[in-house]
Scaffold this motif. Structure first.
Motif, PDB file in Angstrom:
ATOM      1  N   ILE A   1      12.303  -4.332  -0.939  1.00 13.75           N
ATOM      2  CA  ILE A   1      11.133  -4.430  -1.419  1.00 13.75           C
ATOM      3  C   ILE A   1      10.755  -4.518  -2.911  1.00 13.75           C
ATOM      4  O   ILE A   1       9.970  -4.923  -3.483  1.00 13.75           O
ATOM      5  CB  ILE A   1       9.852  -3.877  -0.280  1.00 13.75           C
ATOM      6  CG1 ILE A   1       9.896  -4.363   1.156  1.00 13.75           C
ATOM      7  CG2 ILE A   1       8.367  -3.918  -1.038  1.00 13.75           C
ATOM      8  CD1 ILE A   1       9.064  -3.418   1.873  1.00 13.75           C
ATOM      9  N   SER A   2      11.322  -3.544  -3.331  1.00 10.37           N
ATOM     10  CA  SER A   2      11.107  -2.767  -4.820  1.00 10.37           C
ATOM     11  C   SER A   2      11.554  -3.965  -5.787  1.00 10.37           C
ATOM     12  O   SER A   2      11.094  -3.964  -6.983  1.00 10.37           O
ATOM     13  CB  SER A   2      11.413  -1.489  -5.132  1.00 10.37           C
ATOM     14  OG  SER A   2      13.020  -1.424  -5.115  1.00 10.37           O
ATOM     15  N   HIS A   3      12.532  -4.680  -5.278  1.00 10.71           N
ATOM     16  CA  HIS A   3      13.250  -5.722  -6.270  1.00 10.71           C
ATOM     17  C   HIS A   3      12.473  -7.088  -6.140  1.00 10.71           C
ATOM     18  O   HIS A   3      12.785  -8.011  -6.809  1.00 10.71           O
ATOM     19  CB  HIS A   3      14.798  -5.840  -5.594  1.00 10.71           C
ATOM     20  CG  HIS A   3      15.807  -4.673  -5.939  1.00 10.71           C
ATOM     21  ND1 HIS A   3      16.596  -4.163  -5.074  1.00 10.71           N
ATOM     22  CD2 HIS A   3      15.528  -3.934  -7.017  1.00 10.71           C
ATOM     23  CE1 HIS A   3      17.106  -3.146  -5.662  1.00 10.71           C
ATOM     24  NE2 HIS A   3      16.364  -2.808  -6.616  1.00 10.71           N
ATOM     25  N   ILE A   4      11.560  -7.246  -5.376  1.00  8.32           N
ATOM     26  CA  ILE A   4      10.908  -8.690  -5.312  1.00  8.32           C
ATOM     27  C   ILE A   4       9.971  -8.732  -6.455  1.00  8.32           C
ATOM     28  O   ILE A   4       9.720  -9.820  -6.859  1.00  8.32           O
ATOM     29  CB  ILE A   4       9.992  -8.739  -3.749  1.00  8.32           C
ATOM     30  CG1 ILE A   4      11.121  -8.668  -2.862  1.00  8.32           C
ATOM     31  CG2 ILE A   4       9.179  -9.783  -3.850  1.00  8.32           C
ATOM     32  CD1 ILE A   4      10.371  -8.736  -1.301  1.00  8.32           C
ATOM     33  N   GLY A   5       9.350  -7.741  -6.827  1.00  8.78           N
ATOM     34  CA  GLY A   5       8.320  -7.551  -7.961  1.00  8.78           C
ATOM     35  C   GLY A   5       6.953  -7.933  -7.448  1.00  8.78           C
ATOM     36  O   GLY A   5       6.802  -7.838  -6.264  1.00  8.78           O
ATOM     37  N   GLU A   6       6.162  -8.600  -8.362  1.00  7.46           N
ATOM     38  CA  GLU A   6       4.654  -8.537  -8.068  1.00  7.46           C
ATOM     39  C   GLU A   6       4.631  -9.575  -6.824  1.00  7.46           C
ATOM     40  O   GLU A   6       3.297  -9.510  -6.076  1.00  7.46           O
ATOM     41  CB  GLU A   6       3.820  -8.799  -9.207  1.00  7.46           C
ATOM     42  CG  GLU A   6       4.047 -10.217  -9.820  1.00  7.46           C
ATOM     43  CD  GLU A   6       3.189 -10.567 -11.011  1.00  7.46           C
ATOM     44  OE1 GLU A   6       2.557 -11.633 -11.025  1.00  7.46           O
ATOM     45  OE2 GLU A   6       3.295  -9.577 -11.890  1.00  7.46           O
TER      46      GLU A   6
ATOM     47  N   ASP B   1      -2.796  10.676  -1.785  1.00  9.34           N
ATOM     48  CA  ASP B   1      -1.395  10.978  -1.680  1.00  9.34           C
ATOM     49  C   ASP B   1      -0.690   9.645  -1.125  1.00  9.34           C
ATOM     50  O   ASP B   1       0.347   9.886  -0.689  1.00  9.34           O
ATOM     51  CB  ASP B   1      -0.896  12.132  -1.126  1.00  9.34           C
ATOM     52  CG  ASP B   1      -1.526  13.360  -1.678  1.00  9.34           C
ATOM     53  OD1 ASP B   1      -1.567  13.536  -2.921  1.00  9.34           O
ATOM     54  OD2 ASP B   1      -2.150  14.293  -0.953  1.00  9.34           O
ATOM     55  N   PHE B   2      -1.473   8.639  -1.059  1.00 14.59           N
ATOM     56  CA  PHE B   2      -0.915   7.437  -0.246  1.00 14.59           C
ATOM     57  C   PHE B   2       0.047   6.691  -1.120  1.00 14.59           C
ATOM     58  O   PHE B   2      -0.175   6.320  -2.449  1.00 14.59           O
ATOM     59  CB  PHE B   2      -1.695   6.395   0.279  1.00 14.59           C
ATOM     60  CG  PHE B   2      -1.372   5.147   0.708  1.00 14.59           C
ATOM     61  CD1 PHE B   2      -0.708   5.257   1.943  1.00 14.59           C
ATOM     62  CD2 PHE B   2      -1.560   3.886   0.211  1.00 14.59           C
ATOM     63  CE1 PHE B   2      -0.117   4.042   2.596  1.00 14.59           C
ATOM     64  CE2 PHE B   2      -1.042   2.946   0.699  1.00 14.59           C
ATOM     65  CZ  PHE B   2      -0.337   2.882   2.135  1.00 14.59           C
ATOM     66  N   ASP B   3       1.428   6.592  -0.762  1.00 16.98           N
ATOM     67  CA  ASP B   3       2.511   6.291  -1.725  1.00 16.98           C
ATOM     68  C   ASP B   3       3.152   4.923  -1.217  1.00 16.98           C
ATOM     69  O   ASP B   3       3.953   4.735  -0.549  1.00 16.98           O
ATOM     70  CB  ASP B   3       3.645   7.227  -1.686  1.00 16.98           C
ATOM     71  CG  ASP B   3       4.619   7.015  -2.686  1.00 16.98           C
ATOM     72  OD1 ASP B   3       4.668   6.200  -3.728  1.00 16.98           O
ATOM     73  OD2 ASP B   3       5.853   7.524  -2.561  1.00 16.98           O
ATOM     74  N   ALA B   4       2.534   3.653  -1.857  1.00 13.54           N
ATOM     75  CA  ALA B   4       3.277   2.464  -1.444  1.00 13.54           C
ATOM     76  C   ALA B   4       2.958   1.709  -2.907  1.00 13.54           C
ATOM     77  O   ALA B   4       2.276   2.032  -3.759  1.00 13.54           O
ATOM     78  CB  ALA B   4       2.452   1.881  -0.385  1.00 13.54           C
ATOM     79  N   ASP B   5       3.582   0.616  -2.835  1.00 10.05           N
ATOM     80  CA  ASP B   5       3.795  -0.434  -4.067  1.00 10.05           C
ATOM     81  C   ASP B   5       2.090  -0.923  -3.852  1.00 10.05           C
ATOM     82  O   ASP B   5       1.554  -1.557  -2.749  1.00 10.05           O
ATOM     83  CB  ASP B   5       4.724  -1.558  -3.688  1.00 10.05           C
ATOM     84  CG  ASP B   5       4.641  -2.686  -4.941  1.00 10.05           C
ATOM     85  OD1 ASP B   5       3.722  -2.836  -5.526  1.00 10.05           O
ATOM     86  OD2 ASP B   5       5.776  -3.469  -5.095  1.00 10.05           O
ATOM     87  N   PRO B   6       1.340  -0.907  -5.058  1.00  9.36           N
ATOM     88  CA  PRO B   6       0.021  -1.287  -5.336  1.00  9.36           C
ATOM     89  C   PRO B   6      -0.119  -2.756  -5.097  1.00  9.36           C
ATOM     90  O   PRO B   6      -1.184  -3.119  -4.618  1.00  9.36           O
ATOM     91  CB  PRO B   6      -0.147  -1.112  -6.800  1.00  9.36           C
ATOM     92  CG  PRO B   6       0.728   0.129  -7.101  1.00  9.36           C
ATOM     93  CD  PRO B   6       2.022  -0.212  -6.361  1.00  9.36           C
TER      94      PRO B   6
END
Length: 285
Positions: A202-207, A80-85
């Motif tokens: 952070i989500s807008h930075i991309g890979e 259930d770890f929820d973070a950007d992979p």
């Protein structure tokens, strides 16, 4: 002393080539990544009976059910770890925080031929070695600045601490742990809280956000420990970077000349090293 290793499979299912290479640990193929993980576990098992694997269901099915690796305990904390992979290092930081007893977390591209020194096992905090701010760190800090994160929370503190500060240092988390679980949990809370507070940015930075892994895991640990005047026991005390790297990647001379090997960074791209590990895996005792 408990040894801990982490394997988070969520990044495998991302399309990003950068993420996929990171989950392979930089190895030429998944085959060699698995050889390294198996060999790492088996060399650790020669000296430590208590080795905990922190993973998810898919990791358990692969490493335990299929490969049969002899971990003494499996914790499915990462289900259930929820973070950007792309921020794969956060899974390691999360694993640190779940420990209730003294521990040493060991990356799965590390192989040993002796126990860790008593000074490491008894230390309040221990890490592999001290690090200066190399180009990898500077790229991560530049990304934080360019994205506007340098004005917020922990990212502001990191940026300000490193600005024109020649005394600022980081650590290598090839091994990381210790007996001071209070500090380790404070470190976890600082990193995770900072990421949650800036989740949208952070989500807008991309890979390319993957450049921040080294900052969040290693530099943050170094700066927080400096701020609190914490003593860290380092496994390696070699100040010259090239000498240090040559010392810890020399798998060909192990165990005659060295008892500790960390195939870090781009060295894993050398197919000869992968084949050496594959060969050693077939004769491991």
């Amino acid at each position: 002393m408990r040894i801990v290793q982490t394997y988070w499979t969520k990044p495998i299912f991302q399309k990003s080539g950068e993420t996929y290479n990171r989950i392979q640990g930089g190895w030429p193929s998944m085959k060699y990544a698995l050889c390294a993980m198996a060999y790492s576990c088996l060399t650790l098992k020669n000296f430590y009976q208590e080795i905990q694997l922190v993973t998810d269901d898919a990791g358990c099915e692969l490493l335990i059910d299929r490969l049969g690796l002899p971990y003494s305990e499996v914790k499915l904390y990462l289900n259930d770890f929820d973070a950007d992979p792309n921020l794969w290092a956060l899974a390691k930081v999360f694993a640190y925080s779940k420990q209730t007893d003294p521990f040493i977390h060991v990356d799965n591209d590390i192989f040993i031929w002796d126990k860790f020194p008593d000074a490491i096992e008894k230390a309040d905090l221990c890490c592999q070695n001290i690090e200066s701010l190399s180009s990898d760190y500077l790229e991560g800090l530049s990304l934080i600045k360019d994205s506007g994160l340098s004005q917020k929370g922990i990212f502001r503190e990191l940026s300000q601490s490193c600005l024109d500060n020649n005394a600022c240092y980081s650590i290598n988390a090839g091994i990381l742990g210790g007996n001071d679980l209070g500090f380790i949990n404070e470190y976890f809370n600082t990193v995770i809280r900072g990421c949650l507070e800036c989740r949208n940015e952070i989500s807008h930075i991309g890979e390319h956000v993957g450049l921040m892994n080294i900052v969040l895991e290693q530099l943050c640990f170094g700066i927080l420990s400096q701020k609190k005047n914490m003593r860290i026991e380092f496994l390696k005390h070699i100040s010259d970077f090239d000498e240090l790297v040559n010392n810890i990647i020399d798998i060909y001379s192990a165990p005659i000349k060295t008892k500790f090997v960390h195939c870090l960074g781009s060295i894993k791209k050398d197919i000869a090293i992968s084949k050496q590990i594959e060969y050693r895996l077939t004769i491991v005792r």
